[in-house]
Design an enzyme around this catalytic site. Sequence first.
Site, PDB file in Angstrom:
ATOM      1  N   CYS A  94       0.859  -1.190   0.000  1.00 33.05           N
ATOM      2  CA  CYS A  94       0.000   0.000   0.000  1.00 33.05           C
ATOM      3  C   CYS A  94       0.890   1.232   0.000  1.00 33.05           C
ATOM      4  O   CYS A  94       1.903   1.266   0.710  1.00 33.05           O
ATOM      5  CB  CYS A  94      -0.873  -0.037   1.258  1.00 33.05           C
ATOM      6  SG  CYS A  94      -1.943   1.400   1.424  1.00 33.05           S
ATOM      7  N   LEU A  95       0.512   2.232  -0.794  1.00 37.45           N
ATOM      8  CA  LEU A  95       1.315   3.457  -0.855  1.00 37.45           C
ATOM      9  C   LEU A  95       1.365   4.167   0.499  1.00 37.45           C
ATOM     10  O   LEU A  95       2.282   4.924   0.770  1.00 37.45           O
ATOM     11  CB  LEU A  95       0.762   4.405  -1.935  1.00 37.45           C
ATOM     12  CG  LEU A  95       0.895   3.882  -3.377  1.00 37.45           C
ATOM     13  CD1 LEU A  95       0.195   4.827  -4.347  1.00 37.45           C
ATOM     14  CD2 LEU A  95       2.355   3.705  -3.761  1.00 37.45           C
ATOM     15  N   GLU A 137      -8.875  -0.890  -1.877  1.00 34.06           N
ATOM     16  CA  GLU A 137      -9.146   0.555  -1.942  1.00 34.06           C
ATOM     17  C   GLU A 137     -10.426   0.912  -1.196  1.00 34.06           C
ATOM     18  O   GLU A 137     -10.499   1.946  -0.538  1.00 34.06           O
ATOM     19  CB  GLU A 137      -9.241   1.027  -3.394  1.00 34.06           C
ATOM     20  CG  GLU A 137      -7.964   0.876  -4.212  1.00 34.06           C
ATOM     21  CD  GLU A 137      -6.726   1.425  -3.529  1.00 34.06           C
ATOM     22  OE1 GLU A 137      -6.831   2.449  -2.824  1.00 34.06           O
ATOM     23  OE2 GLU A 137      -5.652   0.831  -3.684  1.00 34.06           O
ATOM     24  N   HIS A 140      -9.947   1.487   2.385  1.00 39.12           N
ATOM     25  CA  HIS A 140      -9.433   2.818   2.729  1.00 39.12           C
ATOM     26  C   HIS A 140     -10.580   3.781   3.051  1.00 39.12           C
ATOM     27  O   HIS A 140     -10.448   4.647   3.901  1.00 39.12           O
ATOM     28  CB  HIS A 140      -8.621   3.401   1.562  1.00 39.12           C
ATOM     29  CG  HIS A 140      -7.202   2.924   1.505  1.00 39.12           C
ATOM     30  ND1 HIS A 140      -6.298   3.146   2.514  1.00 39.12           N
ATOM     31  CD2 HIS A 140      -6.521   2.264   0.533  1.00 39.12           C
ATOM     32  CE1 HIS A 140      -5.118   2.630   2.175  1.00 39.12           C
ATOM     33  NE2 HIS A 140      -5.225   2.079   0.973  1.00 39.12           N
TER      34      HIS A 140
HETATM   35 NI    NI Z   1      -3.652   1.096  -0.029  1.00 34.43          NI
END
Ligand code: NI
Length: 174
Positions: A94-95, A137, A140
């Site tokens: 994950c970024l 996503e 998130h």
């Molecule tokens: Ni992520």
Amino acid sequence: MALRKILTEPNKILRQKSLPVEMVDKDLQNLMDDMLETMYAAPGIGLAAIQVGIPKRVIVLDIAQKEGTKKPIFLVNPEIIQKSKNNSTYEEGCLSVPGQFAEIDRPDRCYIKYLDYHGEKKEIKAEGMLSTCVQHEMDHLEGILFIDYLSKLKKTMIIKKLSKQKKAIERIVV
Ligand code: NI
């Protein structure tokens, strides 16, 4: 278009629940353009608005990058209509959790309804990597990170590592 700063764990903003988008207008399209550019630059294959500090239910994805062609997908207010009972396992990163990876099980197929870049109602069937990606996503949007699925010990270790890295970076900047 502009690059946005990607927030990394630990950060309370990442744990916020994102709010539904009321209207897909020019401002939202600008945000989606920025998010896509930020994701490509990172590089990553998915990014949720909360990762750049905006608590809106907006996701950009592109899992086709490896083939050299860009096929961005914009998901506004995505909802899972149905998901498979069978799981598949991918090693996820994950970024917002830089340098950390773990195998996570998720339903291998799901149907999503959402609004597209132009605010039009759409549905997609996501399978395999796209299914995992969409679910990662969408987590998130609820303030959930993939490390939340790991054992408490593993999760604590990762957060400690990230905190240390953060402090080191801050020292250089100061
Ligand atoms: Ni992520």
